[in-house]
Design an enzyme around this catalytic site. Structure first.
Site, PDB file in Angstrom:
ATOM      1  CB  SER A   1      21.931  61.954   2.780  1.00 11.11           C
ATOM      2  OG  SER A   1      22.725  61.286   1.833  1.00 11.11           O
TER       3      SER A   1
ATOM      4  CE1 TYR B   1      26.051  66.202   4.007  1.00 14.78           C
ATOM      5  CE2 TYR B   1      26.024  63.954   3.174  1.00 14.78           C
ATOM      6  CZ  TYR B   1      25.402  65.159   3.361  1.00 14.78           C
ATOM      7  OH  TYR B   1      24.120  65.330   2.901  1.00 14.78           O
TER       8      TYR B   1
END
Length: 347
Positions: A144, A157
């Site tokens: 990501s 996260y």
């Protein structure tokens, strides 16, 4: 539709019951692959297997919690026994918590880390156990933009994605040192329209949502399939927003700190439906999102109306040789034209 083949690539996709994992499994199946689907949710896995078969691939369903290292080793062995080998392993499974850090309990933070980071470590170890003896195979880590740039409300996260980045770099160096032909690459994704925003644990007043612009999971799937076929490249950036974020973070991280402090809370939530609050009451942190009664969430979330199914940046990333050649030809052409103009002007 291409029919399934026993000679297609043997691919493992973790987190395959929904979202990016589901779309990736289908994309591999469309190329005739045999796809092992790893996740916890049995309803989602069964539906994903149906999608894989409809797309032209063979499907193997393996329910597993990626945080359980022994269970992951057993799952990999089950895949190898069924398919004869493992050619590609895609680590994609994750869990998250949308909340300020001080509102995430120690157990919740640990669980996010165990699934999102250690799940990748467990999957990578299991894949290497089967790839290294054959001296071939590719491991794709689905990352990501948040592997480089932390944002508010997603500390657990973001920490896990940063850890995956560092872990993968270390492993890549070790494989290069050993002269191994096993490859590992990372695909850095933008905001994607997946069901996670409806099942993630949330302690925000609004309903969790991705930061615009939002891409369809098929955009990510195309990049992941391409990365699996071109594992020599260190990483791929998907989406203009990913490229812009990573470049801005490299140049002016302090500016991004202040910008995200101002905008990061509002941009990650929206008004919940009437009569509901934004808190994720059926979060999948401790149990599969399909729950005891069974429910298939599919690959797409609730943001189809604003999501784009294409990305010029992603295409350029997959075709950078072609783009480079085009830029070279264009540059030569421009230089020739300029030379002719100067000559004609002198004439």
């Amino acid at each position: 539709m291409r029919g399934p083949t026993k000679h297609g690539k043997a691919v493992v996709v973790t987190g395959a019951s929904g979202g990016v994992g589901r779309a990736t499994a289908v994309a591999f199946a469309a190329r005739g692959a045999r796809v092992a689907l790893l996740a916890r949710g049995r309803e989602g896995l069964a539906a994903a297997a149906d999608d894989v078969r409809r797309a032209g691939g063979d499907a193997l369903v393996v329910p597993v919690d990626m945080a359980d290292a022994k269970a992951v080793e057993d799952a990999a062995q089950q895949v190898a026994d069924a398919f004869g080998r493992i050619d590609v392993w895609v680590n994609n499974a994750f869990a998250g918590a949308f909340a300020p850090f001080t509102e995430i309990t120690a157990d919740e933070f640990r669980r996010v880390t165990e699934v999102t980071y250690l799940g990748y470590v467990n999957g990578t170890r299991a894949a290497l156990r089967h790839m290294v003896p054959r001296d071939r195979g590719t491991i794709v880590q689905v990352g990501s933009a948040l592997a480089y740039r932390g944002v508010p409300l997603q500390s657990a996260y973001c920490g896990a994605k940063h850890a995956i980045q560092g872990f993968t770099e270390s492993l890549r160096c070790e494989l290069l040192h050993d002269g191994s032909k096993v490859r590992t690459t990372m695909v850095q994704l933008p905001a994607v329209n997946t069901p996670q925003f409806d099942w993630v644990l949330s302690r925000m007043p609004g309903q969790a949502r991705p930061v615009a612009p939002v891409y369809q999971p098929e955009v990510a799937a195309r990049a992941i399939v391409h990365a699996a076929a071109h594992g020599r490249r260190r990483e791929y950036w998907v989406g203009g927003s990913t490229a812009a974020t990573l470049i801005a973070n490299a140049i002016a991280p302090g500016f991004l700190d202040r910008y995200l402090a101002r905008t990061g809370y509002d941009s990650q939530q929206e008004e919940p439906p009437a009569g509901q609050d934004g808190h994720g009451r059926t979060g999948n942190l401790w149990a599969p999102a399909d729950g005891p009664h069974g429910y298939d969430h599919g690959a797409h979330g609730r943001f189809d109306g604003e999501s784009t199914a294409s990305s010029p940046q992603e295409w350029a990333s997959r075709n950078r040789t072609r783009v480079g050649a085009g830029l070279l030809v264009g540059g030569v052409g421009a230089a020739v034209a300029a030379g002719l103009r100067r000559r004609n002007g002198r004439g």
